[in-house]
Design a protein around this motif. Structure first.
Motif, PDB file in Angstrom:
ATOM      1  N   PHE A 194      37.295  18.476  23.343  1.00 57.63           N
ATOM      2  CA  PHE A 194      36.096  18.582  23.526  1.00 57.63           C
ATOM      3  C   PHE A 194      35.598  19.405  22.372  1.00 57.63           C
ATOM      4  N   ARG A 195      36.360  20.444  21.959  1.00 60.97           N
ATOM      5  CA  ARG A 195      35.504  21.339  20.928  1.00 60.97           C
ATOM      6  C   ARG A 195      35.809  21.000  19.441  1.00 60.97           C
ATOM      7  N   THR A 196      36.824  20.077  19.408  1.00 60.26           N
ATOM      8  CA  THR A 196      37.451  19.629  18.171  1.00 60.26           C
ATOM      9  C   THR A 196      37.213  18.151  17.814  1.00 60.26           C
ATOM     10  N   LYS A 198      36.415  11.607  30.793  1.00 56.07           N
ATOM     11  CA  LYS A 198      37.416  12.574  30.971  1.00 56.07           C
ATOM     12  C   LYS A 198      37.031  13.694  32.190  1.00 56.07           C
ATOM     13  N   LYS A 199      35.902  14.082  32.092  1.00 52.02           N
ATOM     14  CA  LYS A 199      35.287  15.086  33.160  1.00 52.02           C
ATOM     15  C   LYS A 199      35.288  14.561  34.377  1.00 52.02           C
ATOM     16  N   ASP A 252      26.727  19.141  21.660  1.00 55.50           N
ATOM     17  CA  ASP A 252      27.434  20.164  22.083  1.00 55.50           C
ATOM     18  C   ASP A 252      27.209  21.442  21.298  1.00 55.50           C
ATOM     19  N   GLN A 253      26.757  21.305  19.940  1.00 59.90           N
ATOM     20  CA  GLN A 253      26.215  22.648  19.320  1.00 59.90           C
ATOM     21  C   GLN A 253      24.937  23.096  19.726  1.00 59.90           C
ATOM     22  N   GLN A 274      29.487   7.760  21.476  1.00 61.12           N
ATOM     23  CA  GLN A 274      30.734   7.374  22.001  1.00 61.12           C
ATOM     24  C   GLN A 274      31.668   8.531  22.320  1.00 61.12           C
ATOM     25  N   PHE A 275      31.746   9.446  21.433  1.00 57.88           N
ATOM     26  CA  PHE A 275      32.179  10.856  22.042  1.00 57.88           C
ATOM     27  C   PHE A 275      31.666  11.223  23.433  1.00 57.88           C
ATOM     28  N   GLU A 276      30.561  11.397  23.490  1.00 60.48           N
ATOM     29  CA  GLU A 276      29.808  11.988  24.908  1.00 60.48           C
ATOM     30  C   GLU A 276      30.290  11.003  26.077  1.00 60.48           C
ATOM     31  N   GLU A 277      30.547   9.731  25.824  1.00 60.50           N
ATOM     32  CA  GLU A 277      30.777   8.874  27.069  1.00 60.50           C
ATOM     33  C   GLU A 277      32.292   9.131  27.212  1.00 60.50           C
TER      34      GLU A 277
END
Length: 337
Positions: free
Chosen positions: A138-140, A30-31, A147-148, A22-25
């Motif tokens: 995105f980083r938090t 956003k991008k 992402d890692q 869900q975060f990736e979506e």
């Protein structure tokens, strides 16, 4: 992220949880929105510069709501519908003066070029602010194991590329600094005298360089054609390669009976130049190698691919052979003095 993770974590993309999916979506959405706003900024710049001010005014309205609603979505607030009341929006605190254009915006907009340019500059500042805020989240807030993985992969690619680049550079530098002797010839050209140093292929003899005894003395004997029987100068092309050290001990011009007509040793004089330096008409693509003492043979190194030594002496007649005693030394085989 530890050094151990960079070295030993898997190269395979990790499986992510439903929440991370869900975060990736969200990040993807956003991008895409950021790209859309960037595209509108580019279009606005073109419209304003081409005096399409009415079209620019229409596009500016859409861009303003895009910027406002993007920040609303980042903050978890409700979006404001197009042509809705922008006074409901709370301008965030920022060192970059983001959203300051809201104080200049009217419902009708403007077709004044100066005002449009000011609005455009303010929108550009706001876009940069939103870009930075997005990256922070995105980083938090929306950071995932994917992402890692991508961060580790990026570092690995940089490390591998750097290692390969340094390796290639090291090999090339070593080849440049310490070149290996290639197949090539020693060439001798005769010429008339100091006033007439012109040379020609018809008055040239050559021999291949002996690569069997690099670092040892070799004697090269050149048999001269009749066209080279009489001369008062000699051009020596000792090599056809840069970076090779050599020592020219002595050369002799002999007649048909082996009697010396002229001979010379090239040694260091008291002023640290080759002895009888005035007899050297020209030395090109060659320099002396390191510190040398008076009385020693002159050690030289080629600095280009067309090294030449032009030497003049009293004219000789009836020359049949030239003997040259030389030693070639590859740079990596040099002994430190």
């Amino acid at each position: 992220m530890s050094f151990k993770e960079i070295l030993f974590s898997t190269w395979k993309s990790p499986k992510i949880s439903a929440e991370e999916s869900q975060f990736e979506e969200i990040k993807k959405e956003k991008k895409q929105k950021l790209n859309q706003m960037e595209s509108r900024l580019e279009s606005l710049e073109i419209l304003i510069s081409n005096d399409k001010l009415e079209d620019a005014n229409i596009l500016m309205k859409y861009l303003i709501y895009d910027l406002v609603n993007f920040y609303q979505s980042l903050s978890g607030n409700k979006t404001i519908p197009f042509e809705g009341d922008l006074s409901l929006f709370s301008i965030p605190e920022s060192k970059t003066k983001a959203f300051q254009f809201l104080s200049q915006v009217s419902k009708e907009g403007t077709t004044d070029e100066t005002k449009l340019n000011d609005l455009f500059e303010s929108c550009l500042i706001t876009y940069d602010f939103l870009l930075g805020e997005s990256k922070k989240q995105f980083r938090t807030k929306w950071f995932t194991t994917l992402d890692q993985f991508k961060a580790i992969r990026k570092i690995r690619i940089i490390l591998i590329t750097s290692i390969l680049s340094f390796s290639v550079f090291g090999v090339l530098y070593y080849q440049y600094k310490f070149p290996v002797m290639k197949d090539q010839n020693i060439k001798l050209y005769s010429f008339a005298d100091r006033e007439h140093p012109q040379t020609s292929e018809s008055q040239m003899v050559s021999m291949p360089v002996s690569k069997q005894k690099i670092g040892e003395w070799n004697e090269y004997v050149f048999v001269l054609p009749d066209s080279m029987a009489k001369f008062g100068g000699l051009r020596i092309d000792p090599l056809e390669q840069r970076g090779i050290h050599f020592v020219l001990d002595e050369f002799q011009v002999l007649d048909g009976k082996g009697k010396p007509l002229y001979s010379k040793k090239i040694v260091v004089s008291q002023n640290l130049l080759p002895e009888d330096y005035q007899d050297f008409l020209k030395i090109s693509d060659i320099k002396t190698a390191g510190k040398q003492l008076p009385g020693e043979l002159v050690e030289m190194v080629t600095t280009g691919r067309d090294p030449q030594i032009l030497l003049v002496f009293p004219p000789v007649d009836g020359a049949k052979t030239i003997k040259i005693k030389m030693k070639y030394i590859e740079a990596h085989k040099l002994k430190k003095k």
